[in-house]
Design an enzyme around this catalytic site. Structure first.
Site, PDB file in Angstrom:
ATOM      1  CE  LYS A 137      -2.242  -1.287   3.738  1.00  0.00           C
ATOM      2  NZ  LYS A 137      -1.690  -2.798   3.510  1.00  0.00           N
ATOM      3  CB  THR A 138       3.875   2.356   1.975  1.00  0.00           C
ATOM      4  OG1 THR A 138       2.948   2.009   3.408  1.00  0.00           O
ATOM      5  CG2 THR A 138       4.682   3.569   2.025  1.00  0.00           C
ATOM      6  CG  ASP A 193       0.260   3.069   6.829  1.00  0.00           C
ATOM      7  OD1 ASP A 193      -0.757   2.554   6.308  1.00  0.00           O
ATOM      8  OD2 ASP A 193       1.241   2.852   7.208  1.00  0.00           O
ATOM      9  NE  ARG A 218       6.283  -4.489   5.338  1.00  0.00           N
ATOM     10  CZ  ARG A 218       5.156  -3.753   5.582  1.00  0.00           C
ATOM     11  NH1 ARG A 218       4.314  -4.213   6.391  1.00  0.00           N
ATOM     12  NH2 ARG A 218       4.925  -2.412   4.902  1.00  0.00           N
ATOM     13  CB  THR A 233      -4.509  -3.505   8.251  1.00  0.00           C
ATOM     14  OG1 THR A 233      -4.446  -2.505   9.354  1.00  0.00           O
ATOM     15  CG2 THR A 233      -3.263  -2.922   7.508  1.00  0.00           C
TER      16      THR A 233
END
Length: 359
Positions: free
Chosen positions: A83-84, A128, A236, A177
């Site tokens: 997302k980032t 975020d 990640r 999230t």
């Protein structure tokens, strides 16, 4: 890109803490340091998320042709899916700057007003964990998103006055999230909602191979596939496992990551074939051993593995449920037949299960 030689000094976090979070999807400080060097810079460089990428590409191209800022974007999905990265790419594709903050950091409406009034024309504001933004700041955000204006209250009581401040056009990119925790009025003000999905193994293999090239690590396809298969569908985690396997390859092998080296390294770090770590397996062993498969309540299960209930519920259970190893029922947690087989055990017959539990 190399990691800091002494990351415990530079980041304030010990190596033991990094290893304890090896399969956690949430970003550590070291993850953020390394990810800066391996993030894709353009939409065309992004691997996976094909549908969302195509939708964002159309959104941005339409805005460029109109000469205006695009609609506000909301990106939702589990941690570690990009997302980032997509927010940064939106700013890069538009050729504008990006201001980044997080929901918990915006405690008052004044904090948000200061950020909004400092934005340049058509810049991107990335928030975020936007579902955790304070309610006064959220209400200020409504007019900012719709009318590019904020009303600053001067004074208190009956004499208070609202002074409208015009803002430069901007694009808000929100990431969450927990999309279900967003209020309806906030969610409705986003013109684009993108749901990020977990990655399949072939996409993760491509990500591992690309990251290995950037980190200057030699890796063969079988080695990349071994790491990808244990990454829980999350880039990640794949990149984190790659760094640990790289350490093993450079210290205990010839520096090349193949399937044998990758398997040995991940076994050393207690990451099994499905990507389960020590705590995941402890939960399954407690379910199948101590409680004969369940059902058992969350608090009882947490005590059995020596962890807090929220750790079991938020860290372990999402992947165990998604992998089909654990089921949540009204009566409590239950180990599935796949869990028994994964541990090399024979599932009991249906009448061997007991029915107590504090779900």
């Amino acid at each position: 890109m190399e990691e800091p030689e002494d990351f415990s000094t530079e980041t304030g976090v010990s190596p033991a803490e990094w290893d304890a979070a090896l399969t956690a999807a949430e970003a550590t400080e070291l993850d953020r340091l390394v990810e800066e060097g391996i993030r894709p810079a353009k939409l065309d460089d992004v691997i996976g998320q094909t549908r969302v990428r195509e939708q964002i590409s159309l959104l941005l191209e339409g805005a460029r042709r109109r000469g205006s800022s695009p609609d506000h974007l909301l990106l939702s999905g589990p941690p570690g899916l990009g997302k980032t990265t997509l927010a940064m790419i939106v700013a890069a594709e538009l050729g504008v700057g990006m201001r980044q903050t997080s929901g918990p950091a915006i405690e008052r409406s004044g904090d948000l007003a200061a950020i909004l009034t400092s934005l340049g024309p058509n810049e991107v504001l990335f928030i975020d964990e936007i579902h955790r933004i304070a309610r006064p700041a959220e209400e200020l955000l409504y007019t900012a998103m719709e009318d590019f204006r904020v009303d600053v209250i001067v004074g208190k009581g009956p004499g208070a006055t609202a002074i409208p401040l015009e803002l430069e056009p901007f694009t808000l990119v929100g990431a969450t999230t927990r999309a279900g925790l967003l209020t309806g009025p906030l969610r409705d003000r986003f013109g684009f909602l993108g749901q990020l999905e977990f990655y399949d193994k072939s996409e993760l293999e491509a990500i591992v191979t690309r990251s290995a090239g950037i980190l200057d690590v030699a890796i063969d396809p079988a080695g990349a596939a071994e790491i990808a298969g244990r990454s829980r569908g999350t880039p990640r985690i794949a990149n984190r496992l790659l760094r640990r396997v790289r350490d093993f390859a450079q210290v205990r092998a010839d520096g090349v990551i193949n399937v044998k080296v990758a398997s040995a390294a991940l076994a050393l770090y207690d990451v099994d074939d499905l990507g389960l770590d020590r705590l995941d397996r402890a939960v399954l062993r407690a379910l199948t051993g101590t409680f004969n498969g369940g059902p058992v309540g969350l608090s009882t299960l947490a005590v059995a593995v020596g962890e807090q209930s929220d750790t079991v519920e938020e860290v372990c259970e999402p992947f165990l449920v998604r992998a089909g190893l654990l089921a949540r029922t009204p009566r409590g947690r239950v180990a599935t037949a796949a869990a028994w087989h994964h541990l090399g055990l024979q599932p009991p017959s249906a009448d061997g299960l007991f029915g107590s539990g504090d779900a």
